[in-house]
Design a protein around this motif. Structure first.
Motif, PDB file in Angstrom:
ATOM      1  N   PRO A 270      -1.239  -4.629   3.333  1.00  0.00           N
ATOM      2  CA  PRO A 270      -0.891  -3.385   4.053  1.00  0.00           C
ATOM      3  C   PRO A 270       0.500  -3.455   4.679  1.00  0.00           C
ATOM      4  N   GLY A 271       1.207  -2.349   4.577  1.00  0.00           N
ATOM      5  CA  GLY A 271       2.523  -2.246   5.189  1.00  0.00           C
ATOM      6  C   GLY A 271       3.641  -2.896   4.409  1.00  0.00           C
ATOM      7  N   ARG A 272       3.364  -3.392   3.214  1.00  0.00           N
ATOM      8  CA  ARG A 272       4.378  -4.079   2.420  1.00  0.00           C
ATOM      9  C   ARG A 272       4.768  -3.229   1.214  1.00  0.00           C
ATOM     10  N   VAL A 273       5.923  -3.561   0.636  1.00  0.00           N
ATOM     11  CA  VAL A 273       6.423  -2.863  -0.549  1.00  0.00           C
ATOM     12  C   VAL A 273       6.817  -3.904  -1.599  1.00  0.00           C
ATOM     13  N   PRO A 274       6.778  -3.561  -2.881  1.00  0.00           N
ATOM     14  CA  PRO A 274       7.147  -4.531  -3.916  1.00  0.00           C
ATOM     15  C   PRO A 274       8.638  -4.813  -3.933  1.00  0.00           C
ATOM     16  N   GLY A 275       9.001  -5.942  -4.546  1.00  0.00           N
ATOM     17  CA  GLY A 275      10.408  -6.262  -4.730  1.00  0.00           C
ATOM     18  C   GLY A 275      11.053  -5.340  -5.747  1.00  0.00           C
ATOM     19  N   LEU A 276      12.379  -5.394  -5.796  1.00  0.00           N
ATOM     20  CA  LEU A 276      13.152  -4.538  -6.700  1.00  0.00           C
ATOM     21  C   LEU A 276      14.264  -5.357  -7.328  1.00  0.00           C
ATOM     22  N   TYR A 277      14.571  -5.059  -8.596  1.00  0.00           N
ATOM     23  CA  TYR A 277      15.742  -5.680  -9.218  1.00  0.00           C
ATOM     24  C   TYR A 277      16.486  -4.657 -10.069  1.00  0.00           C
TER      25      TYR A 277
ATOM     26  N   ASP B 182       0.826  -1.210   0.000  1.00  0.00           N
ATOM     27  CA  ASP B 182       0.000   0.000   0.000  1.00  0.00           C
ATOM     28  C   ASP B 182       0.859   1.258   0.000  1.00  0.00           C
ATOM     29  N   ASP B 183       2.092   1.129  -0.504  1.00  0.00           N
ATOM     30  CA  ASP B 183       3.027   2.244  -0.549  1.00  0.00           C
ATOM     31  C   ASP B 183       2.927   2.988  -1.875  1.00  0.00           C
ATOM     32  N   ALA B 184       3.733   4.023  -2.020  1.00  0.00           N
ATOM     33  CA  ALA B 184       3.682   4.858  -3.224  1.00  0.00           C
ATOM     34  C   ALA B 184       4.122   4.080  -4.472  1.00  0.00           C
ATOM     35  N   LEU B 185       5.134   3.209  -4.340  1.00  0.00           N
ATOM     36  CA  LEU B 185       5.590   2.440  -5.498  1.00  0.00           C
ATOM     37  C   LEU B 185       4.522   1.443  -5.954  1.00  0.00           C
ATOM     38  N   SER B 186       3.836   0.820  -5.012  1.00  0.00           N
ATOM     39  CA  SER B 186       2.760  -0.100  -5.382  1.00  0.00           C
ATOM     40  C   SER B 186       1.637   0.644  -6.101  1.00  0.00           C
ATOM     41  N   SER B 187       1.319   1.844  -5.609  1.00  0.00           N
ATOM     42  CA  SER B 187       0.289   2.647  -6.280  1.00  0.00           C
ATOM     43  C   SER B 187       0.723   3.026  -7.688  1.00  0.00           C
ATOM     44  N   ALA B 188       2.011   3.342  -7.847  1.00  0.00           N
ATOM     45  CA  ALA B 188       2.520   3.675  -9.175  1.00  0.00           C
ATOM     46  C   ALA B 188       2.483   2.456 -10.095  1.00  0.00           C
TER      47      ALA B 188
ATOM     48  N   PRO C 295       5.302  -8.870  -1.309  1.00  0.00           N
ATOM     49  CA  PRO C 295       3.971  -9.407  -1.006  1.00  0.00           C
ATOM     50  C   PRO C 295       3.518 -10.468  -1.989  1.00  0.00           C
ATOM     51  N   ALA C 296       4.093 -10.505  -3.194  1.00  0.00           N
ATOM     52  CA  ALA C 296       3.722 -11.531  -4.176  1.00  0.00           C
ATOM     53  C   ALA C 296       4.041 -12.933  -3.683  1.00  0.00           C
ATOM     54  N   ARG C 297       4.953 -13.054  -2.732  1.00  0.00           N
ATOM     55  CA  ARG C 297       5.272 -14.375  -2.178  1.00  0.00           C
ATOM     56  C   ARG C 297       4.067 -15.007  -1.493  1.00  0.00           C
ATOM     57  N   GLU C 298       3.100 -14.202  -1.097  1.00  0.00           N
ATOM     58  CA  GLU C 298       1.919 -14.697  -0.387  1.00  0.00           C
ATOM     59  C   GLU C 298       0.731 -14.923  -1.329  1.00  0.00           C
ATOM     60  N   LEU C 299       0.975 -14.847  -2.621  1.00  0.00           N
ATOM     61  CA  LEU C 299      -0.130 -14.901  -3.585  1.00  0.00           C
ATOM     62  C   LEU C 299      -0.973 -16.157  -3.441  1.00  0.00           C
TER      63      LEU C 299
END
Length: 295
Positions: free
Chosen positions: A81-88, A56-62, A108-112
């Motif tokens: 909530p409270g999580r951010v996406p991975g980065l590479y 639910d962070d700014a990067l996820s919204s983007a 958070p995709a790990r919990e899909l």
């Protein structure tokens, strides 16, 4: 097949840092193997939605905004909530071959597939070996979902996309792959991955292996820019022209998208391979996994 089929792609959307023109400069985007395929399918005019989890962070919204801009349906995106996406981050050698550095352990995709997602059955469901790896703990729920979809007429497309670093050991990866392969109708594999995962180094042997698992159509991207397709007892082979690559990130994902888009619109295999190889060649002449929309 009419071209009006719906496609659901499942996996992980990550923040991408790709080298820019200047030294030590990077351009930020969003990518991920099945997400790249979803974008190119949508650009081909197909009805595409994406199944994943974001924060639910700014990067996820983007990332959500980028999906919508590309015409990818986001109704199947869950929020943690409270999580951010991975980065590479991408690094390239002089031939454009890519290497990745990852920061994704808390994605958070790990919990899909911690539960069985409620998915309205599409005509085609597409996922990859990376989807399988990052959600490994939810294998039983993934299998249950695939079985439910198939029972309601969905065709399953799978790119094995084997990445040894994502698995604790090869035997574990093999067990997971063998659990899902009998549920797959279409396979997009590479000779490189098959050699690493199955000790199979011949495209014909790879095709035979996947047909034995139950796939009706098998696409092998072989070494030397040659694609091999087996479908309904027919064999096809096509060699692509070599181009000067800047960045090979996303080439295989684009190939899969163009091939599926053509097949779903009623094209023959030869025409579908040609489109797939053409789009793949365009992608490697750009930085990052996804060609900018204005290009």
């Amino acid at each position: 097949m009419t071209g009006e089929e719906t496609i659901c792609c499942a996996g992980e959307v990550m923040v991408e840092l790709a080298p820019a023109a200047g030294e030590r400069l990077y351009q930020q985007g969003f990518a991920g193997d099945t997400f790249n395929t979803a974008v190119y399918l949508a650009r081909a005019g197909l009805q595409v939605r994406y199944l994943t989890r974001l924060g639910d962070d700014a990067l996820s919204s983007a990332a959500l905004a980028q999906m919508r801009l590309e015409g990818v349906d986001t109704d199947s995106v869950a929020i943690s909530p409270g999580r951010v996406p991975g980065l590479y981050m991408i690094s390239n050698d002089e031939q454009g071959e890519r290497q990745f550095s990852y920061w994704r352990s808390a994605s958070p995709a790990r919990e899909l597939f911690d539960t069985v997602p409620e998915v309205s059955p599409p005509d085609v469901f597409y996922f990859s070996g990376i989807t399988l790896a990052v959600t490994a703990a939810g294998l039983d729920n993934l299998v249950a979902m695939l079985e439910q979809l198939r029972s309601r007429g969905t065709r399953i497309a799978f790119d094995p996309n084997y990445r040894p670093a994502l698995w604790g050991e090869r035997a574990m990866a093999q067990r997971h792959y063998l659990a899902v392969l009998p549920l797959c109708d279409m396979i997009f594999a590479t000779s490189e991955d098959d050699a690493l995962l199955w000790d199979i180094d011949d495209p014909s042997a790879s095709q035979a292996f996947y047909r034995e698992q139950g796939a009706a159509e098998v696409v092998i991207k072989g070494n030397g820019l040659t694609a091999y397709v087996s479908s309904e007892g027919e064999q096809y082979q096509s060699r692509a022209d070599r181009v000067d690559a800047i960045d090979t990130t996303g080439a295989g994902d684009a190939f899969n998208a163009a091939y599926m888009a053509q097949r779903l619109c009623g094209a023959g295999i030869g025409e579908s391979i040609a489109h797939a190889q053409a789009l793949s060649a365009r992608v490697v002449q750009h930085r990052g996994a996804i060609i900018p929309r204005d290009e």
